[in-house]
Design an enzyme around this catalytic site. Sequence first.
Site, short mmCIF file in Angstrom:
data_model
loop_
_atom_site.label_atom_id
_atom_site.label_comp_id
_atom_site.label_asym_id
_atom_site.label_seq_id
_atom_site.Cartn_x
_atom_site.Cartn_y
_atom_site.Cartn_z
N PRO A 1 0.84 -1.21 0.00
CG PRO A 1 0.03 -1.01 2.18
CD PRO A 1 0.73 -1.96 1.26
CG MET A 2 3.45 2.27 -1.91
SD MET A 2 4.47 1.96 -3.37
CE MET A 2 3.34 0.94 -4.36
CD GLN B 1 -2.89 0.27 4.59
OE1 GLN B 1 -2.84 1.50 4.46
NE2 GLN B 1 -1.83 -0.48 4.81
N GLY C 1 -2.46 -0.89 10.79
CA GLY C 1 -2.15 -0.82 12.22
C GLY C 1 -0.72 -0.41 12.49
CB ALA C 2 2.07 -0.23 10.46
CG HIS C 3 4.04 2.61 8.89
ND1 HIS C 3 3.65 2.18 7.66
CD2 HIS C 3 5.07 1.81 9.24
CE1 HIS C 3 4.41 1.16 7.27
NE2 HIS C 3 5.28 0.92 8.23
CE1 TYR D 1 -0.43 8.04 8.86
CE2 TYR D 1 0.35 5.85 8.26
CZ TYR D 1 0.34 7.22 8.06
OH TYR D 1 1.11 7.78 7.06
NE ARG E 1 2.60 -2.39 5.28
CZ ARG E 1 3.30 -1.54 4.54
NH1 ARG E 1 3.00 -0.25 4.54
NH2 ARG E 1 4.29 -1.97 3.80
#
Length: 361
Positions: free
Chosen positions: A25-26, A102, A165-167, A169, A218
């Site tokens: 995902p980007m 996503q 669920g990452a980065h 957020y 994620r």
Amino acid sequence: MNTSSLFRPFALKSLHTKNRFVMSPMTRSCSPGGVPAADVAGYYKRRAEGEVGLIISEGTVIDRPSSANEANVPRFYGEESLAGWQQVIDSVLAAGGQMAPQLWHCGIQENHASGWLPPAPFEGPSGTGNGIAMTDAAIADTIMAFGRAAADARRMGFNSVEVQGAHGYLIDQFFRSNTNTRTDFFGGKTLAERSRFAIAVTKEIRRQVGDDFAVMMRLSQWHLTDLHSKLAATPAEMAAWLTPLADAGIDIFHCSTRRFWEPEFEGSGLNFAGWAKKLTGKATVTVGSVGLDKDIISLHRGEDSAPASLENLVRRMDDNEFDLVAVGRSILTDPYWVQKVKENRLGELQGFNREALYSLV
């Protein structure tokens, strides 16, 4: 180099991919007003035509007033936006691909450089920084919004769904002690306690999509403001974090790292995805600089990346360390990257140029 292990089919519940490659995902910010149009559908269709096994969409936000942090990220709610996503998935399926949206809530973020602001204050587990603490009602509504979005994805024909669920957020903010200082059920001193929000989201998604639909999440140990952070410092802490999520309904853990070849813990060569698979028995996706010589942080420094060998990746896949391989920047630059690897046209693989960010190739 024998890459056959990368081109085995993969099947799990509603997912049936032709190979082990995943489009990572980007965020592209190419959906004015949150509505993906024909150019976005064409962008994803070309990746399906290029034989990407599973396409995970850019983050697409759920139905909360401040779930987005800029104007042109796509929404996964509302008649117009969902019609746009219907065009996307129809195009991908017609080209022989598989796709998962996503689902995203950005949580508390800094104001976007454009000056755009959401119609309500940013919200997160605690009122830290540029936002407000979520009330019990806001948490309950957010959990339901994730579930509705997942149910819409299944109804529209998507093959799976991924929860972001990452980065840093929203869900990641609940995981982290510095952004989750709540003293109620959704807070706690341990990572396992702070995972209750993610578990509740997972259970609601599972309730709405049923048992036979593949659900991914994620996760990341690292954070953009702390590249060396570890939510779980030991295998035992990781097991306490991931096992309840697996029990709640996560089928596949998408384990974000900056460099997939780096071991997660001392004393073992397993990476994050390898440990997640070992500890939970669930399928995992590895990601992080696949096919490139520089990690994602180089992008923020304005640096380009050159092609790199896939031998380490092939060896680990041969060993079944993980199940799927997510590729981001290389597939963003070249829709036919997977096809070229399959046909051993390795000399044609491109590096990554920052200019690729500004168009839907």
